[in-house]
Design a protein around this motif. Structure first.
Motif, PDB file in Angstrom:
ATOM      1  N   GLY A   1       0.675  -1.273   0.036  1.00  0.00           N
ATOM      2  CA  GLY A   1      -0.153  -0.090   0.025  1.00  0.00           C
ATOM      3  C   GLY A   1       0.842   1.431  -0.091  1.00  0.00           C
ATOM      4  N   MET A   2       1.798   1.419   0.889  1.00  0.00           N
ATOM      5  CA  MET A   2       2.738   2.434   0.705  1.00  0.00           C
ATOM      6  C   MET A   2       3.415   2.592  -0.218  1.00  0.00           C
ATOM      7  N   ALA A   3       3.990   1.589  -0.856  1.00  0.00           N
ATOM      8  CA  ALA A   3       4.717   1.748  -2.321  1.00  0.00           C
ATOM      9  C   ALA A   3       3.640   2.011  -3.146  1.00  0.00           C
ATOM     10  N   ALA A   4       2.503   1.562  -3.307  1.00  0.00           N
ATOM     11  CA  ALA A   4       1.425   1.988  -4.726  1.00  0.00           C
ATOM     12  C   ALA A   4       0.995   3.272  -4.223  1.00  0.00           C
ATOM     13  N   ALA A   5       0.978   4.091  -2.993  1.00  0.00           N
ATOM     14  CA  ALA A   5       0.722   5.366  -2.869  1.00  0.00           C
ATOM     15  C   ALA A   5       1.941   6.185  -3.449  1.00  0.00           C
ATOM     16  N   ALA A   6       3.005   5.919  -3.212  1.00  0.00           N
ATOM     17  CA  ALA A   6       4.103   6.936  -3.773  1.00  0.00           C
ATOM     18  C   ALA A   6       4.315   6.667  -5.384  1.00  0.00           C
ATOM     19  N   ILE A   7       4.216   5.368  -5.756  1.00  0.00           N
ATOM     20  CA  ILE A   7       4.138   5.192  -7.500  1.00  0.00           C
ATOM     21  C   ILE A   7       2.766   6.108  -8.049  1.00  0.00           C
ATOM     22  N   ALA A   8       1.570   5.896  -7.461  1.00  0.00           N
ATOM     23  CA  ALA A   8       0.663   6.645  -7.854  1.00  0.00           C
ATOM     24  C   ALA A   8       0.424   8.101  -7.981  1.00  0.00           C
ATOM     25  N   LYS A   9       1.050   8.410  -6.871  1.00  0.00           N
ATOM     26  CA  LYS A   9       1.263   9.994  -6.543  1.00  0.00           C
ATOM     27  C   LYS A   9       2.385  10.668  -7.736  1.00  0.00           C
ATOM     28  N   ARG A  10       3.441   9.963  -7.963  1.00  0.00           N
ATOM     29  CA  ARG A  10       4.321  10.099  -9.114  1.00  0.00           C
ATOM     30  C   ARG A  10       3.766  10.064 -10.537  1.00  0.00           C
ATOM     31  N   HIS A  11       2.619   9.333 -10.585  1.00  0.00           N
ATOM     32  CA  HIS A  11       2.241   9.183 -11.900  1.00  0.00           C
ATOM     33  C   HIS A  11       0.879  10.170 -12.119  1.00  0.00           C
ATOM     34  N   GLY A  12       0.624  11.109 -10.944  1.00  0.00           N
ATOM     35  CA  GLY A  12      -0.338  12.275 -11.395  1.00  0.00           C
ATOM     36  C   GLY A  12      -1.818  11.778 -10.766  1.00  0.00           C
ATOM     37  N   ALA A  13      -1.977  10.897  -9.988  1.00  0.00           N
ATOM     38  CA  ALA A  13      -3.046  10.491  -9.295  1.00  0.00           C
ATOM     39  C   ALA A  13      -3.294  11.186  -7.974  1.00  0.00           C
TER      40      ALA A  13
END
Length: 327
Positions: A160-172
């Motif tokens: 979950g923490m990794a997904a949050a960081a990746i998604a934020k970097r992707h503009g979500a």
């Protein structure tokens, strides 16, 4: 190279104590295979289920472990050079053949990625399966796009923490849940724009506070919260069932017409070798090194502490990804 290695072997299912440290011959690779000197590996809940006897296709004795990082010792087919830093996951590791709970492992070359980094092994050991699961869930199953509202149910899990960081970097725009209010800052540090304290029924609150709800939901808790997660959406939406932190595999009295809102799709993610090899490992490792991708390593154990490591995973006391060093 030594003739023998240390390995954590399971001979029969049971509690953490069934993991026994043994001396085993170092395996030998054939053409198309890679011998990896393992430096570290992360623990995964699927390994807990296998240890408990819930993977009926796994034959014992077995060295568990679906992931590992280390350096190439031999690659008879020439796919890699001796000393290359590599990661490997899945493909039968720890299930149909011996996996990462050891100082060496042999895996097919087709499931190995090489990369360059100066990150410590304690960090690298947390990455392969965690990043593969987060990346595949977001981009293969949820088809995440910039501007999407993503809700991560089970935000304080390592994925979950990794997904949050990746998604934020992707503009979500990222929302994440936690059962503990004191973890809000941790989730915000990982990239969450909104944090919802989870009492098991948050759908009304999410839809009210988030202008109708989420476009995409990454479900990491499991079947116990899936129905509520489906209701956290605004149509059209996608919900991806990836995790089972709640340790419940099936749904009692599942009624699709009652559970699934109109125009909300329900999918899942069960990643494999193809997903891992498609993941931009070098880019993600570079993002971790630059501080752009937050990775929460919980506790680090030694191989001879594997019983304690599994107990920490079972008790959910690590506060992040559990990593084991082998040397």
């Amino acid at each position: 190279m030594p003739a023998t290695m240390k390995a954590a072997v399971i001979h029969a299912p049971g509690g953490p104590e069934v993991l026994k440290l043994e001396e085993r011959p170092v395996p030998r690779p054939s053409a198309g295979e890679v011998l990896i000197r393992i430096e570290a590996f992360g623990l995964n809940r699927s390994e807990l289920f296998t240890r408990q006897g819930l993977s009926p296709d796994v034959m014992f004795p077995r060295i568990l472990g679906i992931e590992a990082v280390g350096v190439v010792e031999e690659a008879p087919g020439g796919e890699f050079a001796k000393g290359d830093v590599v990661a490997t996951v899945m493909g039968g590791m720890g299930r149909s053949f011996d996996g990462g709970y050891a100082q060496y492992t042999v895996v097919p070359a087709r499931q190995v990625q090489a990369f360059r980094t100066e990150l410590p092994w304690e960090t690298l050991g947390a990455l392969p399966e965690m990043l593969q699961t987060a990346w595949g869930s977001l981009f293969r199953s949820l088809q995440l796009k910039p501007g999407d509202r993503l809700l991560i149910r089970g935000g304080t899990t390592s994925v979950g923490m990794a997904a949050a960081a990746i998604a934020k970097r992707h503009g979500a725009e990222v929302g994440a849940t936690t059962r503990r209010a004191d973890r809000e800052q941790l989730l915000r540090d990982c990239g969450a724009d909104r944090v919802f304290v989870d009492d098991g029924a948050i759908a009304d609150r999410v839809r009210h506070e988030w202008n109708g709800g989420a476009d995409k939901v990454l479900e990491l808790v499991g079947t116990s919260s899936l129905r509520d997660s489906l209701r956290c959406t605004r149509e059209p939406a996608l919900v991806c069932m990836t995790g089972m932190v709640g340790n419940k595999w099936s749904i009692d009295d599942f009624s699709p017409m009652e559970w699934i809102p109109t125009a909300v799709g329900l999918t899942c993610y069960d990643g494999g070798v193809g997903d891992f090899m498609a993941m931009p490992m070098q880019q993600l490792v570079d993002d971790v090194a630059a501080g752009a991708l937050h990775v929460q390593v919980g506790r680090v154990f030694k191989l001879d502490e594997i019983v304690e490591a599994h107990q920490a995973m079972e008790d959910n006391t690590a506060g992040g990804k559990i990593v084991v060093r082998t040397w």
